[in-house]
Write a protein that holds these residues in place. Structure first.
Motif, PDB file in Angstrom:
ATOM      1  N   VAL A  13       9.223  -0.717   7.787  1.00 34.42           N
ATOM      2  CA  VAL A  13       8.087  -0.104   8.145  1.00 34.42           C
ATOM      3  C   VAL A  13       7.587   0.340   6.607  1.00 34.42           C
ATOM      4  CG1 VAL A  13       6.924   1.726   9.215  1.00 34.42           C
ATOM      5  CG2 VAL A  13       8.274   0.675  10.604  1.00 34.42           C
ATOM      6  N   LYS A  14       8.464   0.682   5.717  1.00 35.71           N
ATOM      7  CA  LYS A  14       8.193   1.713   4.680  1.00 35.71           C
ATOM      8  C   LYS A  14       7.815   0.400   3.677  1.00 35.71           C
ATOM      9  CE  LYS A  14      10.575   5.976   4.958  1.00 35.71           C
ATOM     10  NZ  LYS A  14      11.927   6.698   4.475  1.00 35.71           N
ATOM     11  N   ASN A  15       8.386  -0.607   3.793  1.00 35.42           N
ATOM     12  CA  ASN A  15       8.262  -1.746   3.047  1.00 35.42           C
ATOM     13  C   ASN A  15       6.908  -2.345   3.344  1.00 35.42           C
ATOM     14  OD1 ASN A  15      10.630  -1.671   1.531  1.00 35.42           O
ATOM     15  ND2 ASN A  15      11.622  -3.125   2.692  1.00 35.42           N
ATOM     16  N   SER A  16       6.446  -2.529   4.472  1.00 32.79           N
ATOM     17  CA  SER A  16       5.195  -2.926   4.841  1.00 32.79           C
ATOM     18  C   SER A  16       4.248  -2.047   4.463  1.00 32.79           C
ATOM     19  CB  SER A  16       4.897  -2.916   6.408  1.00 32.79           C
ATOM     20  OG  SER A  16       6.028  -3.982   7.140  1.00 32.79           O
ATOM     21  N   TYR A  17       4.496  -0.571   4.561  1.00 33.41           N
ATOM     22  CA  TYR A  17       3.474   0.458   4.175  1.00 33.41           C
ATOM     23  C   TYR A  17       3.205   0.387   2.422  1.00 33.41           C
ATOM     24  CZ  TYR A  17       1.812   4.599   1.932  1.00 33.41           C
ATOM     25  OH  TYR A  17       0.909   5.652   1.318  1.00 33.41           O
ATOM     26  N   PHE A  18       4.295  -0.036   1.831  1.00 35.29           N
ATOM     27  CA  PHE A  18       4.045  -0.421   0.234  1.00 35.29           C
ATOM     28  C   PHE A  18       3.060  -1.681  -0.085  1.00 35.29           C
ATOM     29  CE2 PHE A  18       8.195   2.023   0.007  1.00 35.29           C
ATOM     30  CZ  PHE A  18       7.741   3.171  -0.690  1.00 35.29           C
ATOM     31  N   ASN A  19       3.161  -2.784   0.912  1.00 36.08           N
ATOM     32  CA  ASN A  19       2.572  -3.757   0.739  1.00 36.08           C
ATOM     33  C   ASN A  19       0.903  -3.397   1.048  1.00 36.08           C
ATOM     34  OD1 ASN A  19       2.431  -6.603  -0.466  1.00 36.08           O
ATOM     35  ND2 ASN A  19       2.286  -7.174   1.810  1.00 36.08           N
ATOM     36  N   GLN A  44       3.498  10.904   6.460  1.00 33.71           N
ATOM     37  CA  GLN A  44       3.937  10.617   7.691  1.00 33.71           C
ATOM     38  C   GLN A  44       5.391  10.066   7.673  1.00 33.71           C
ATOM     39  OE1 GLN A  44       0.898   8.735   9.908  1.00 33.71           O
ATOM     40  NE2 GLN A  44       0.181  10.519  10.808  1.00 33.71           N
ATOM     41  N   LEU A  45       5.457   9.113   6.638  1.00 34.23           N
ATOM     42  CA  LEU A  45       6.699   8.249   6.515  1.00 34.23           C
ATOM     43  C   LEU A  45       7.814   9.272   5.607  1.00 34.23           C
ATOM     44  CD1 LEU A  45       5.353   4.843   5.712  1.00 34.23           C
ATOM     45  CD2 LEU A  45       6.679   5.486   7.878  1.00 34.23           C
ATOM     46  N   HIS A  46       7.279  10.450   5.185  1.00 35.14           N
ATOM     47  CA  HIS A  46       8.154  11.187   4.600  1.00 35.14           C
ATOM     48  C   HIS A  46       8.771  10.501   3.266  1.00 35.14           C
ATOM     49  CE1 HIS A  46       8.145  14.149   7.644  1.00 35.14           C
ATOM     50  NE2 HIS A  46       8.266  13.057   8.360  1.00 35.14           N
ATOM     51  N   LEU A  47       7.805   9.722   2.482  1.00 38.71           N
ATOM     52  CA  LEU A  47       8.394   8.977   1.364  1.00 38.71           C
ATOM     53  C   LEU A  47       8.966   9.808   0.338  1.00 38.71           C
ATOM     54  CD1 LEU A  47       5.275   6.423   1.243  1.00 38.71           C
ATOM     55  CD2 LEU A  47       7.766   5.888   2.214  1.00 38.71           C
ATOM     56  N   SER A  48       9.785   9.386  -0.296  1.00 41.19           N
ATOM     57  CA  SER A  48      10.548  10.033  -1.358  1.00 41.19           C
ATOM     58  C   SER A  48      10.847   9.024  -2.770  1.00 41.19           C
ATOM     59  CB  SER A  48      11.860  10.488  -1.146  1.00 41.19           C
ATOM     60  OG  SER A  48      12.714   9.386  -0.726  1.00 41.19           O
ATOM     61  N   PRO A  49      11.246   9.741  -3.755  1.00 39.17           N
ATOM     62  CA  PRO A  49      11.438   8.667  -4.818  1.00 39.17           C
ATOM     63  C   PRO A  49      12.757   7.742  -4.431  1.00 39.17           C
ATOM     64  CG  PRO A  49      11.255  10.895  -5.674  1.00 39.17           C
ATOM     65  CD  PRO A  49      11.147  11.063  -4.070  1.00 39.17           C
ATOM     66  N   GLU A  50      13.741   8.042  -3.568  1.00 36.04           N
ATOM     67  CA  GLU A  50      14.387   7.132  -3.381  1.00 36.04           C
ATOM     68  C   GLU A  50      13.996   5.887  -2.520  1.00 36.04           C
ATOM     69  OE1 GLU A  50      14.821  10.616  -2.307  1.00 36.04           O
ATOM     70  OE2 GLU A  50      15.701  11.009  -4.035  1.00 36.04           O
ATOM     71  N   ASP A  51      13.055   6.348  -1.604  1.00 36.90           N
ATOM     72  CA  ASP A  51      12.538   4.912  -0.959  1.00 36.90           C
ATOM     73  C   ASP A  51      11.805   4.248  -1.857  1.00 36.90           C
ATOM     74  OD1 ASP A  51      12.967   6.156   1.742  1.00 36.90           O
ATOM     75  OD2 ASP A  51      11.087   7.503   1.616  1.00 36.90           O
ATOM     76  N   LEU A  52      11.192   4.688  -2.889  1.00 37.05           N
ATOM     77  CA  LEU A  52      10.506   3.700  -3.854  1.00 37.05           C
ATOM     78  C   LEU A  52      11.561   2.963  -4.669  1.00 37.05           C
ATOM     79  CD1 LEU A  52       8.061   6.240  -5.473  1.00 37.05           C
ATOM     80  CD2 LEU A  52       7.533   4.193  -3.984  1.00 37.05           C
ATOM     81  N   ALA A  53      12.611   3.616  -4.934  1.00 36.03           N
ATOM     82  CA  ALA A  53      13.797   3.017  -5.608  1.00 36.03           C
ATOM     83  C   ALA A  53      14.423   1.851  -4.784  1.00 36.03           C
ATOM     84  CB  ALA A  53      14.850   3.876  -6.157  1.00 36.03           C
ATOM     85  N   ASP A  58       7.605   0.067  -8.388  1.00 37.57           N
ATOM     86  CA  ASP A  58       7.014   0.628  -9.399  1.00 37.57           C
ATOM     87  C   ASP A  58       5.582   0.937  -9.188  1.00 37.57           C
ATOM     88  OD1 ASP A  58       6.034   1.609 -11.782  1.00 37.57           O
ATOM     89  OD2 ASP A  58       6.844   0.007 -13.044  1.00 37.57           O
ATOM     90  N   LEU A  59       5.121   2.114  -8.789  1.00 34.14           N
ATOM     91  CA  LEU A  59       3.729   2.265  -8.367  1.00 34.14           C
ATOM     92  C   LEU A  59       2.744   1.731  -9.542  1.00 34.14           C
ATOM     93  CD1 LEU A  59       3.777   5.574  -6.363  1.00 34.14           C
ATOM     94  CD2 LEU A  59       3.584   3.464  -5.593  1.00 34.14           C
ATOM     95  N   THR A  60       3.329   1.731 -10.642  1.00 33.05           N
ATOM     96  CA  THR A  60       2.099   1.316 -11.678  1.00 33.05           C
ATOM     97  C   THR A  60       2.333  -0.271 -11.858  1.00 33.05           C
ATOM     98  OG1 THR A  60       4.061   1.270 -13.448  1.00 33.05           O
ATOM     99  CG2 THR A  60       2.760   3.497 -13.504  1.00 33.05           C
ATOM    100  N   HIS A  61       3.032  -0.731 -11.181  1.00 32.79           N
ATOM    101  CA  HIS A  61       2.942  -2.230 -11.172  1.00 32.79           C
ATOM    102  C   HIS A  61       2.918  -3.007  -9.792  1.00 32.79           C
ATOM    103  CE1 HIS A  61       4.700  -1.431 -14.952  1.00 32.79           C
ATOM    104  NE2 HIS A  61       3.845  -2.385 -15.484  1.00 32.79           N
ATOM    105  N   LEU A  62       2.744  -1.952  -8.813  1.00 31.59           N
ATOM    106  CA  LEU A  62       2.654  -2.419  -7.405  1.00 31.59           C
ATOM    107  C   LEU A  62       1.623  -3.436  -6.954  1.00 31.59           C
ATOM    108  CD1 LEU A  62       3.951  -1.545  -4.763  1.00 31.59           C
ATOM    109  CD2 LEU A  62       1.910  -0.101  -4.527  1.00 31.59           C
ATOM    110  N   GLN A  63       2.056  -4.809  -6.758  1.00 29.96           N
ATOM    111  CA  GLN A  63       1.289  -5.733  -6.448  1.00 29.96           C
ATOM    112  C   GLN A  63       1.366  -6.303  -4.939  1.00 29.96           C
ATOM    113  OE1 GLN A  63       2.090  -8.818  -9.072  1.00 29.96           O
ATOM    114  NE2 GLN A  63       0.412  -8.097 -10.446  1.00 29.96           N
TER     115      GLN A  63
END
Length: 145
Positions: A13-19, A44-53, A58-63
């Protein structure tokens, strides 16, 4: 559902959210109500830096990445609709964001409401463990147009 499946489903779900986030952030201009909706989902997903890792994000290069096949695409929309359903407050803007995403993935707008109905009636279905991927494949078979 066992804890491993829960973790795998949440990660999916988190990966779908990032997309979805990448799709909207990739636009030259983003409507503020869409941004508020996306931020709400992140909280709501309680995203953390660990989730990003973990997701190698990388939010600056998110595609935006178009999922590989039709099942993966529908699974991504399913995750989004399921996330909308979870907080028991369905806002028009959430459905609008989901519809934009579904159309970007090549589905008709009605797929969002069809999935929502399917998820909302799940509590009345006679099932023990949920296999999201199997549910998505079954849904595709029923609604293939």
């Amino acid at each position: 559902m066992n804890k491993q499946l829960d973790r795998e489903h949440l990660l999916s779900v988190k990966n779908s959210y990032f997309n979805i986030l990448a799709l909207f952030l990739g636009q030259s201009k983003i409507d503020s109500r869409f941004l508020r909706c996306l931020l709400k989902w992140g909280f709501q997903l309680h995203l953390s830096p660990e989730d990003l890792a973990k997701a190698n994000v990388d939010l600056t290069h998110l595609q935006f990445a178009d999922p590989a096949d039709k099942i993966s695409k529908l699974e991504s929309i399913y995750h989004l609709v399921y996330m909308i359903y979870l907080d028991a407050v369905v806002e028009d803007v959430e459905l609008e964001v989901a519809t934009i995403y579904a159309e970007q993935l090549g589905f008709r707008p009605s797929i969002v409401s069809d999935l929502f109905k399917s998820i909302a009636t799940e509590a009345y279905d006679e099932g023990e463990t949920r296999d999201v991927r199997q549910e998505v494949m079954d849904f595709l078979k029923l609604h293939e147009a």
